[in-house]
Design a protein around this motif. Sequence first.
Motif, PDB file in Angstrom:
ATOM      1  N   PRO A 140     -19.136 -40.881 -34.238  1.00  0.00           N
ATOM      2  CA  PRO A 140     -18.196 -41.983 -34.465  1.00  0.00           C
ATOM      3  C   PRO A 140     -16.990 -41.545 -35.288  1.00  0.00           C
ATOM      4  CG  PRO A 140     -20.103 -42.199 -35.899  1.00  0.00           C
ATOM      5  CD  PRO A 140     -20.391 -41.041 -34.995  1.00  0.00           C
ATOM      6  N   ASN A 141     -15.889 -42.193 -35.033  1.00  0.00           N
ATOM      7  CA  ASN A 141     -14.681 -42.004 -35.832  1.00  0.00           C
ATOM      8  C   ASN A 141     -14.299 -43.380 -36.372  1.00  0.00           C
ATOM      9  OD1 ASN A 141     -12.375 -41.063 -37.021  1.00  0.00           O
ATOM     10  ND2 ASN A 141     -11.645 -39.959 -35.223  1.00  0.00           N
ATOM     11  N   VAL A 142     -14.687 -43.633 -37.598  1.00  0.00           N
ATOM     12  CA  VAL A 142     -14.618 -44.981 -38.163  1.00  0.00           C
ATOM     13  C   VAL A 142     -13.361 -45.127 -39.022  1.00  0.00           C
ATOM     14  CG1 VAL A 142     -15.766 -46.646 -39.667  1.00  0.00           C
ATOM     15  CG2 VAL A 142     -17.120 -45.206 -38.125  1.00  0.00           C
ATOM     16  N   LEU A 143     -12.684 -46.246 -38.832  1.00  0.00           N
ATOM     17  CA  LEU A 143     -11.516 -46.601 -39.633  1.00  0.00           C
ATOM     18  C   LEU A 143     -11.878 -47.781 -40.532  1.00  0.00           C
ATOM     19  CD1 LEU A 143      -8.401 -46.312 -40.173  1.00  0.00           C
ATOM     20  CD2 LEU A 143      -8.100 -48.083 -38.423  1.00  0.00           C
ATOM     21  N   MET A 144     -11.676 -47.628 -41.840  1.00  0.00           N
ATOM     22  CA  MET A 144     -11.878 -48.716 -42.785  1.00  0.00           C
ATOM     23  C   MET A 144     -10.514 -49.214 -43.248  1.00  0.00           C
ATOM     24  SD  MET A 144     -14.990 -47.230 -45.175  1.00  0.00           S
ATOM     25  CE  MET A 144     -13.883 -46.050 -45.964  1.00  0.00           C
ATOM     26  N   VAL A 145     -10.315 -50.520 -43.212  1.00  0.00           N
ATOM     27  CA  VAL A 145      -9.032 -51.110 -43.605  1.00  0.00           C
ATOM     28  C   VAL A 145      -9.162 -51.646 -45.025  1.00  0.00           C
ATOM     29  CG1 VAL A 145      -7.255 -52.801 -43.067  1.00  0.00           C
ATOM     30  CG2 VAL A 145      -8.539 -51.688 -41.211  1.00  0.00           C
ATOM     31  N   GLY A 146      -8.451 -51.010 -45.946  1.00  0.00           N
ATOM     32  CA  GLY A 146      -8.485 -51.422 -47.344  1.00  0.00           C
ATOM     33  C   GLY A 146      -7.090 -51.668 -47.861  1.00  0.00           C
ATOM     34  N   GLY A 147      -6.891 -51.459 -49.155  1.00  0.00           N
ATOM     35  CA  GLY A 147      -5.579 -51.630 -49.759  1.00  0.00           C
ATOM     36  C   GLY A 147      -5.322 -53.056 -50.211  1.00  0.00           C
ATOM     37  N   VAL A 148      -4.106 -53.284 -50.708  1.00  0.00           N
ATOM     38  CA  VAL A 148      -3.723 -54.589 -51.237  1.00  0.00           C
ATOM     39  C   VAL A 148      -3.960 -55.672 -50.180  1.00  0.00           C
ATOM     40  CG1 VAL A 148      -1.813 -55.968 -52.131  1.00  0.00           C
ATOM     41  CG2 VAL A 148      -2.028 -53.552 -52.775  1.00  0.00           C
ATOM     42  N   GLY A 149      -4.615 -56.737 -50.592  1.00  0.00           N
ATOM     43  CA  GLY A 149      -4.950 -57.820 -49.674  1.00  0.00           C
ATOM     44  C   GLY A 149      -6.408 -57.807 -49.265  1.00  0.00           C
ATOM     45  N   THR A 150      -7.130 -56.732 -49.605  1.00  0.00           N
ATOM     46  CA  THR A 150      -8.550 -56.645 -49.287  1.00  0.00           C
ATOM     47  C   THR A 150      -9.351 -56.521 -50.579  1.00  0.00           C
ATOM     48  OG1 THR A 150      -8.686 -54.226 -49.115  1.00  0.00           O
ATOM     49  CG2 THR A 150      -7.949 -55.415 -47.167  1.00  0.00           C
ATOM     50  N   SER A 151     -10.641 -56.777 -50.494  1.00  0.00           N
ATOM     51  CA  SER A 151     -11.518 -56.699 -51.663  1.00  0.00           C
ATOM     52  C   SER A 151     -11.898 -55.249 -51.931  1.00  0.00           C
ATOM     53  CB  SER A 151     -12.783 -57.530 -51.426  1.00  0.00           C
ATOM     54  OG  SER A 151     -13.765 -57.236 -52.400  1.00  0.00           O
ATOM     55  N   GLN A 152     -11.512 -54.742 -53.107  1.00  0.00           N
ATOM     56  CA  GLN A 152     -11.887 -53.375 -53.455  1.00  0.00           C
ATOM     57  C   GLN A 152     -13.402 -53.247 -53.594  1.00  0.00           C
ATOM     58  OE1 GLN A 152     -10.221 -52.198 -57.238  1.00  0.00           O
ATOM     59  NE2 GLN A 152     -11.033 -53.967 -58.333  1.00  0.00           N
ATOM     60  N   TYR A 153     -14.060 -54.314 -54.045  1.00  0.00           N
ATOM     61  CA  TYR A 153     -15.507 -54.262 -54.212  1.00  0.00           C
ATOM     62  C   TYR A 153     -16.218 -54.165 -52.860  1.00  0.00           C
ATOM     63  CZ  TYR A 153     -14.216 -56.020 -58.831  1.00  0.00           C
ATOM     64  OH  TYR A 153     -13.653 -56.190 -60.064  1.00  0.00           O
ATOM     65  N   ASP A 154     -15.866 -55.064 -51.947  1.00  0.00           N
ATOM     66  CA  ASP A 154     -16.530 -55.073 -50.638  1.00  0.00           C
ATOM     67  C   ASP A 154     -16.260 -53.791 -49.871  1.00  0.00           C
ATOM     68  OD1 ASP A 154     -17.231 -57.574 -51.420  1.00  0.00           O
ATOM     69  OD2 ASP A 154     -16.426 -58.625 -49.681  1.00  0.00           O
ATOM     70  N   MET A 155     -14.999 -53.329 -49.892  1.00  0.00           N
ATOM     71  CA  MET A 155     -14.690 -52.098 -49.175  1.00  0.00           C
ATOM     72  C   MET A 155     -15.341 -50.896 -49.848  1.00  0.00           C
ATOM     73  SD  MET A 155     -13.602 -50.594 -46.610  1.00  0.00           S
ATOM     74  CE  MET A 155     -12.827 -51.948 -45.740  1.00  0.00           C
ATOM     75  N   GLY A 156     -15.410 -50.914 -51.176  1.00  0.00           N
ATOM     76  CA  GLY A 156     -16.086 -49.826 -51.876  1.00  0.00           C
ATOM     77  C   GLY A 156     -17.546 -49.738 -51.513  1.00  0.00           C
ATOM     78  N   GLU A 157     -18.194 -50.897 -51.342  1.00  0.00           N
ATOM     79  CA  GLU A 157     -19.607 -50.897 -50.963  1.00  0.00           C
ATOM     80  C   GLU A 157     -19.805 -50.331 -49.566  1.00  0.00           C
ATOM     81  OE1 GLU A 157     -20.453 -54.869 -53.672  1.00  0.00           O
ATOM     82  OE2 GLU A 157     -20.370 -55.019 -51.487  1.00  0.00           O
ATOM     83  N   ILE A 158     -18.909 -50.658 -48.653  1.00  0.00           N
ATOM     84  CA  ILE A 158     -18.987 -50.108 -47.290  1.00  0.00           C
ATOM     85  C   ILE A 158     -18.776 -48.603 -47.327  1.00  0.00           C
ATOM     86  CG2 ILE A 158     -17.893 -50.112 -45.014  1.00  0.00           C
ATOM     87  CD1 ILE A 158     -17.175 -53.099 -45.570  1.00  0.00           C
ATOM     88  N   TRP A 159     -17.735 -48.171 -48.039  1.00  0.00           N
ATOM     89  CA  TRP A 159     -17.457 -46.739 -48.159  1.00  0.00           C
ATOM     90  C   TRP A 159     -18.646 -46.004 -48.780  1.00  0.00           C
ATOM     91  CZ3 TRP A 159     -14.114 -44.448 -52.606  1.00  0.00           C
ATOM     92  CH2 TRP A 159     -13.992 -43.053 -52.435  1.00  0.00           C
TER      93      TRP A 159
END
Length: 880
Positions: free
Chosen positions: A643-662
Amino acid sequence: MFKHRNQFPKYLGISRHLSALATCALLISSVIAVLGSQIAMAVESDLSYLPEGQNYDVNIPKPADVLGYPVGTWHVRHDQLINYMRALDEASDRVSIEVTGYTHEQRPLVLMTITSPSNKANIEQIRQAHIDRLAKGEAAGSEDPLVIYMGYSVHGNEPSGSNASLLVAYHLAASQSPEVEKLLSENVVLLDPSLNPDGLSRFAQWANMHKGYNLVTDPMHREHREHWPSGRTNHYWFDLNRDWLLLTHPESKARIHQFHQWRPHILTDFHEMGTDSTFFFQPGIPSRKNPWTPETNVTLTNALGQFHAQALDANKELYFTEESFDDFYYGKGSTYPDAHGSIGILFEQASSRGHAQESINGLVEFPRTIQNQVTTSLSTFAGALANKAAIAAYQKQFYNDTQKLIDDDDLHGFVIRATKDLTRFDRMLSILDAHQIRFRVLSDDAQLNDTEFTKGNSVYIALDQPQYRLIRSLFSERKRFVDNTFYDVSNWNIGLAFNLDYYAVKQSERRKIKTTDEAWNVESLRGEASKISSQAYAFAFEWHSANAPAMLQDLLEKGVQARVAGDGFSAKLIGNNSSSESVHSFAPGTVMVPVGLAQPDGLITMLEKAQQQFDVKVHSITSGLTPTGIDLGSRQFAPVLTPNVLMVGGVGTSQYDMGEIWHYLDTRVGLPATLVDLHNLDTLKLDRYSHIVFSSGRYNAVDKKTTDAIEAWVKAGGVLIGQKSAVSWFAKQGWIDNEVLSSEAVEQSFPVKGLQYKDRQDLASKKRIAGAVFTANIDLSHPLFFGYERDTLPMFKTSNLVLKTADDPFVEIANYVEKPLTAGYASDEMESLVSKTAAVVVKPMSEGAVIGFVDNIHFRGYWDGTNKLMANAIYMSPLL
């Protein structure tokens, strides 16, 4: 100040120490009162922060001697802080420093022990004697030391604590005043100067890089408005102050180990809060204390609070207490100690979020924030000395009261059963072990409440042990509370988090439980590793283990061609004995590696190493013709590509939720996902990626050109994954057919007629699901749930997002049950709104699919029962 002073009990001799308390208070007032006028932005000396008349040892370096400037001039980086603490260790016979672990970024975690030279020479004997007294329920004598643990800046962008730690450490190492010599000769101070080194360094860099010769105090100045992610969090953007119980990260594991090595009498936790605030110290809101925390804990916290108040009064500092903050969640720094007979104390200082910032209370200057943390550090020592006998006696009372609770409890313990995913079960046990919770392995089968707990495969956690209160907390299913407003989550049940069968054993049932002295042995349950045969037609491993995704990712990266099974089958195996043969039943989701395809050289060796590394058994299959189920050449065996996975983060997204996914993809699966800022999404060529993941965030500003590109990408075969508010955005785009319940509909469920202004907070609490467990029915035949064994799944809900059903069982693969609230608080109205609504949806779209998780499946890296859904969304997607 204290609203319940008239209820202050004469407990453990506190009344006998009031004169000593007043004397120490006067002493602290006299040495601190002059400090307020001395602190200005141009800090002339480190001594400006500290009391006069200390006769500091000139051979002990001040922080400025090592940093090159007085504390508060710049924000200290973690490496500078450690360099200074090591300099103290070299120069002072009172100080020793120990590296207790390393952060994700390999910064050292240190704990300093500061005490008199004579105590230091016998420090291990002192520590062991203290631990032995606790184990026996004995109170410390007047000659026995208190252990005072000072912890600073668990949030990296709350740096006044760590900067203050430099001054507190210097003061203790260098002062030759009678009060400091008495403190250190009669007690042991443990000092943790930075609970979050990675976050502290990130924020220091941010604040320092924006400091000019002329300070800008405008709150809109870039210095005061960090970019995403903030320095509050650690490397993976987790809030470490929520990890004391969950132990997801190395910082927390190291800290909890030291906590149990020492079991301090007092533990302080220095924080910052909003710039327009003042200063807070505990106790917090009385009605929001964890019910397993004794009232005496609050009494002693109040006694120490009088010293903080007098010290801050002397400086004419504004402050408040018994307001806003609570002591409910045992996973925070100021509450974890409360479950162990220690006194945890939270301090919150209004933050300059840089070097100086305007506020409603005037200019908030960085040195002033440091000053208040120094002031209350010293008042903690004074309060501890004045109340030493009561604090020491409290640990004995805590022991005795805990034993009484055990004797009066209708429950005897909890039995919990392993699943086919032994890796998940083993991780749960490692958390119990780290918290020194004892468990024993069942020696006989036990039938309880229609569930069989099998010998060797289940463990029993008896309540008759020192960690009784913590165990009760970890297995709580409580739904109603005295106060339903929660600063943090209302439940953290470990059995539900790991999706395990457990049962609360009553006293009358305890004879049904038989245990053995033998230790838990996960390797014996897994059995011996399979011999991987060069004569095999194909190889296969099942998808039950939490390590299976990591093993598949490892093999794919090495060029191995693999298939995932869309249905179950049985196959003839080559046994470890070359003459033996057996038939094994494989569940849907099994990964098959056909030998007949172009495989990389050394395939056998790769599989042998993978089997050993990931503890997932690899089976050697003799033939493509199966006795039952699909054959190995079936179309229901879908090719799975790297798989080649793209995670969408940055301003406007939850740093906590994206950090948990990462964190999950990086540390549990070993998948190198690409992270892109939301505002750059429109610049990407999406056809490079196989999966795109959106966490919770605000996506209404994404333009139509970008949404059209995403939709075209999905239709061409991409897999779009979202959770929480991203699902709401998916619905607005028409990518899923389910409708999100409107905020207006939620409001209509909470009539306001007859309410008063004072009821507004209670009403807001009823509308909010801040962290509770809800149960959903899941479709085990769907690829997203391959590897799961039970058709119900506890899910952790942290928002009041409700996704209506569209009555499509092929899309709505998980729906909340009729009475979904399982543990924690949610109002009757919110539970009714969630009842029978969708929890997980998977909608095919031409060649691709859209997957929506209504709730956070990776909550704080702890909710292992749902963690694997992300791996399934990635690796099982060819079956969609």
